[in-house]
Motif scaffolding. Structure first.
Motif, PDB file in Angstrom:
ATOM      1  N   LEU A   1     -33.659 -17.948  28.551  1.00 60.01           N
ATOM      2  CA  LEU A   1     -33.503 -18.671  28.712  1.00 60.01           C
ATOM      3  C   LEU A   1     -33.615 -18.711  30.383  1.00 60.01           C
ATOM      4  N   PHE A   2     -34.827 -19.869  30.858  1.00 57.17           N
ATOM      5  CA  PHE A   2     -35.219 -20.317  32.059  1.00 57.17           C
ATOM      6  C   PHE A   2     -34.279 -21.356  32.802  1.00 57.17           C
ATOM      7  N   VAL A   3     -33.458 -21.291  34.002  1.00 56.94           N
ATOM      8  CA  VAL A   3     -33.665 -21.588  35.085  1.00 56.94           C
ATOM      9  C   VAL A   3     -33.685 -21.630  36.627  1.00 56.94           C
ATOM     10  N   PRO A   4     -33.008 -22.645  37.868  1.00 56.43           N
ATOM     11  CA  PRO A   4     -33.827 -22.757  38.571  1.00 56.43           C
ATOM     12  C   PRO A   4     -33.729 -21.558  39.334  1.00 56.43           C
ATOM     13  N   ALA A   5     -34.345 -21.056  40.465  1.00 54.03           N
ATOM     14  CA  ALA A   5     -33.927 -19.391  41.217  1.00 54.03           C
ATOM     15  C   ALA A   5     -32.153 -19.392  41.449  1.00 54.03           C
ATOM     16  N   GLU A   6     -32.242 -20.345  42.519  1.00 51.64           N
ATOM     17  CA  GLU A   6     -30.240 -20.160  42.406  1.00 51.64           C
ATOM     18  C   GLU A   6     -29.304 -19.925  41.282  1.00 51.64           C
ATOM     19  N   ASN A   7     -29.772 -20.152  40.743  1.00 52.22           N
ATOM     20  CA  ASN A   7     -28.671 -20.509  39.222  1.00 52.22           C
ATOM     21  C   ASN A   7     -29.499 -18.992  38.438  1.00 52.22           C
ATOM     22  N   GLY A   8     -30.116 -17.597  39.033  1.00 52.12           N
ATOM     23  CA  GLY A   8     -30.659 -16.637  38.225  1.00 52.12           C
ATOM     24  C   GLY A   8     -29.134 -16.272  37.768  1.00 52.12           C
ATOM     25  N   ALA A   9     -28.155 -15.210  38.892  1.00 55.01           N
ATOM     26  CA  ALA A   9     -27.614 -14.500  39.240  1.00 55.01           C
ATOM     27  C   ALA A   9     -26.413 -15.094  38.087  1.00 55.01           C
ATOM     28  N   GLU A  10     -26.163 -16.485  37.887  1.00 52.03           N
ATOM     29  CA  GLU A  10     -25.408 -17.496  37.138  1.00 52.03           C
ATOM     30  C   GLU A  10     -25.579 -16.302  36.105  1.00 52.03           C
TER      31      GLU A  10
ATOM     32  N   GLY B   1     -26.897 -18.856  44.284  1.00 48.96           N
ATOM     33  CA  GLY B   1     -27.120 -17.260  44.835  1.00 48.96           C
ATOM     34  C   GLY B   1     -26.096 -16.871  43.887  1.00 48.96           C
ATOM     35  N   SER B   2     -24.737 -17.185  43.883  1.00 46.23           N
ATOM     36  CA  SER B   2     -23.349 -16.538  43.705  1.00 46.23           C
ATOM     37  C   SER B   2     -23.617 -16.507  42.180  1.00 46.23           C
ATOM     38  N   ALA B   3     -22.949 -15.299  41.434  1.00 48.99           N
ATOM     39  CA  ALA B   3     -23.567 -15.039  40.195  1.00 48.99           C
ATOM     40  C   ALA B   3     -21.424 -15.013  39.119  1.00 48.99           C
ATOM     41  N   LEU B   4     -20.372 -14.638  39.839  1.00 49.65           N
ATOM     42  CA  LEU B   4     -19.445 -14.570  39.462  1.00 49.65           C
ATOM     43  C   LEU B   4     -18.264 -15.088  39.907  1.00 49.65           C
ATOM     44  N   VAL B   5     -17.372 -16.038  39.901  1.00 50.80           N
ATOM     45  CA  VAL B   5     -16.224 -15.569  40.347  1.00 50.80           C
ATOM     46  C   VAL B   5     -14.498 -15.240  40.146  1.00 50.80           C
TER      47      VAL B   5
END
Length: 512
Positions: free
Chosen positions: A136-145, A260-264
């Protein structure tokens, strides 16, 4: 030539696969997008054209037709920019079609070719894994998520040039890891050790946190209702991983996760203003988005100054509080979002705030008090498990230098009680005592003989409704869990009953 790449779309809590097909044909240059695109998808034409040219790639001078399949499913948002760009690059031969086999792409493009973050990456990543995509390719800010999903390789290019170099094999991108900072991990909630007095209210909030119960705080201005409620997140139990994933999905869909955040990993605390609309609470829109109820899922929904919320907004809460889900129906379809929340409400007893005050006289007329209290309907009150009076704090308590119990100590007891509940409800859909289903209520809330007699007398004396009786049983079960008892004893039941009597003090006194 026709080129095909895969992308994702969102409908409610679920994602769906979108096949992006690009066709180049001879004719008057044009760029058409079909397949039920909304305005933001149609605008992708200009973003993709500028991104290709400004990044040094050749934009085809042909009649371009883009199809988003399935054609009967509405597509919305800017997340199709990246798959459109990739499909055109494959159609023109600048990227080999084999390079995107088994891959899915989502992302918004700037005019210069940079990738911008989008919402809903986590549910899309889960769907991609379930549908057999390996990348899956996503924008850099969504990578960790996106990388929070096991079994899926996630790449997060910053520009379309980085994507091109990766797919052409010239410079491979490193796969993302879920090492981004967890959402809200830097939030420090106020501590209960700062609260002087109000021991009964603290005890009630501990019970509410341990069992996931709804609670009403009522008292004069300045008694500490809002202060206590805002410290509630500091004693909430830790979240299970399933709760973390479900909560993150909702916030991802709503676009409230910081870049840049991953999980809540911390239970949400939502506090909407009293001017919020019914749709703002329940969710809505042409393509329905989550409202405050769903954004507070697995956490707290705090309604301060409860009577000032519109009657329509408050009545919206009734069914979702019972079902733990809110269903939004539109012409395009029906969406259901989870909303298993702790409702915490605070209010004054009258417009001036001093009805029933021990030292200050109330200046309100009987009619104004009646109008004020009638803004909160009986059915909604019935759904509030604990009714707590928050009286004015005495001077001795305020001036005391004795340290109050910390939130950490209270949370330890709450976690122990919630652990007992997790063990008890393993393999079921019940998450806490407040969610016990009617068919299991009598089996789980086992009363001693004396406790049963006490509840019978309370039921007959106080005129409790069937729903109120069930909620008393659930609160008594939580009190017993905090006490480490399998059987509900008379003192557990007595404490639970006293938390149902406050509405009579004000509402019945006003009627008389």
């Amino acid at each position: 030539m026709v080129a095909k790449v895969h992308s994702m779309g969102l409908w409610g809590m679920d994602a769906f696969t979108v096949k992006v097909e690009a066709d180049l044909s001879i004719g008057i240059p044009a760029f058409d997008i079909v397949g039920l695109p909304d305005a933001s998808v149609k605008e992708s034409r200009d973003r993709v054209r500028s991104a290709m040219k400004n990044s040094g790639f050749s934009f085809p001078v042909n009649k371009i037709t883009i199809n988003l399949a399935p054609a009967d499913q509405r597509k919305e948002g800017s997340l199709y920019d990246l798959p459109l760009f990739t499909a055109l690059m494959c159609a023109t031969g600048q990227i080999a079609a084999e390079a995107v086999d088994g891959c899915a792409l989502v992302g918004e493009l700037s005019l210069s070719g940079e990738l911008r973050p989008i919402r809903g990456v986590l549910p899309m990543a889960i769907h991609a894994r379930e549908r057999g995509f390996h990348t899956l390719f996503v924008p850099a800010e969504n990578g960790a998520e996106g990388a929070a999903v096991d079994g899926l390789t996630v790449y997060a290019p910053k520009t379309v040039e980085e994507l091109f170099l990766h797919l052409s094999g010239q410079k491979r991108l490193p796969p993302c890891s879920p090492s981004g900072q967890d959402c809200q991990s830097q939030t420090f909630w106020p501590d209960f050790s700062e609260v002087r007095g109000q021991e009964e209210a603290k005890r009630a909030l501990e019970i509410a946190a341990a069992g996931g119960h709804n609670i009403l705080l009522i008292g004069p201005p300045g008694s500490g209702k809002s202060m206590l409620a805002k410290r509630l997140p500091s004693i909430l139990p830790d979240m299970a991983f399933e709760e973390v994933i479900e909560t993150t999905k909702i916030h991802s869909i709503a676009g409230t996760i910081p870049n840049g955040s991953a999980l809540v990993r911390h239970r949400p605390f939502r506090s909407p203003h009293h001017t919020v609309s019914p749709a703002g609470l329940s969710g809505g829109g042409t393509l329905p988005r989550p409202g405050e109820l769903s954004l507070a899922h697995n956490g707290v929904l705090f309604l301060d100054e409860l009577p000032f919320f519109s009657r329509a907004a408050l009545e919206v809460l009734r069914q979702p509080l019972e079902d733990g889900r809110v269903t939004i129906s539109r012409v395009n379809g029906t969406v259901s979002y989870p909303c298993s929340v702790m409702l915490v409400a605070a209010m004054n007893p009258c417009p001036c705030g001093y009805f029933g005050h021990p030292t200050r006289a109330c200046t309100c007329t009987a009619a104004s008090v009646s109008r004020y209290l009638s803004r909160v309907s009986g059915p909604l009150l019935d759904r509030l498990d604990l009714h707590i009076e928050v009286p004015p704090v005495e001077f001795d308590a305020l001036a005391s230098t004795k340290p109050a119990e910390s939130s950490a100590a209270i949370q330890e007891r709450v976690n122990r009680a919630r652990t007992l509940q997790n063990q008890r409800y393993t393999g079921s859909n019940i998450s806490c005592n407040a969610r016990i289903t009617p068919d299991r209520l009598q089996k789980i809330c086992v009363l001693s003989d004396n406790a049963r007699l006490l509840l019978k007398k309370a039921f007959e004396t106080m005129g409790l409704s069937a729903r109120a009786y069930d909620r008393v049983l659930k609160v008594a079960r939580t009190i017993a869990d905090l006490d480490g008892s399998e059987i509900i004893q008379p003192y557990h039941a007595a404490e639970a009953v006293q938390y149902r009597s406050l509405d009579r003090k004000y509402w019945m006194a006003e009627l008389n």
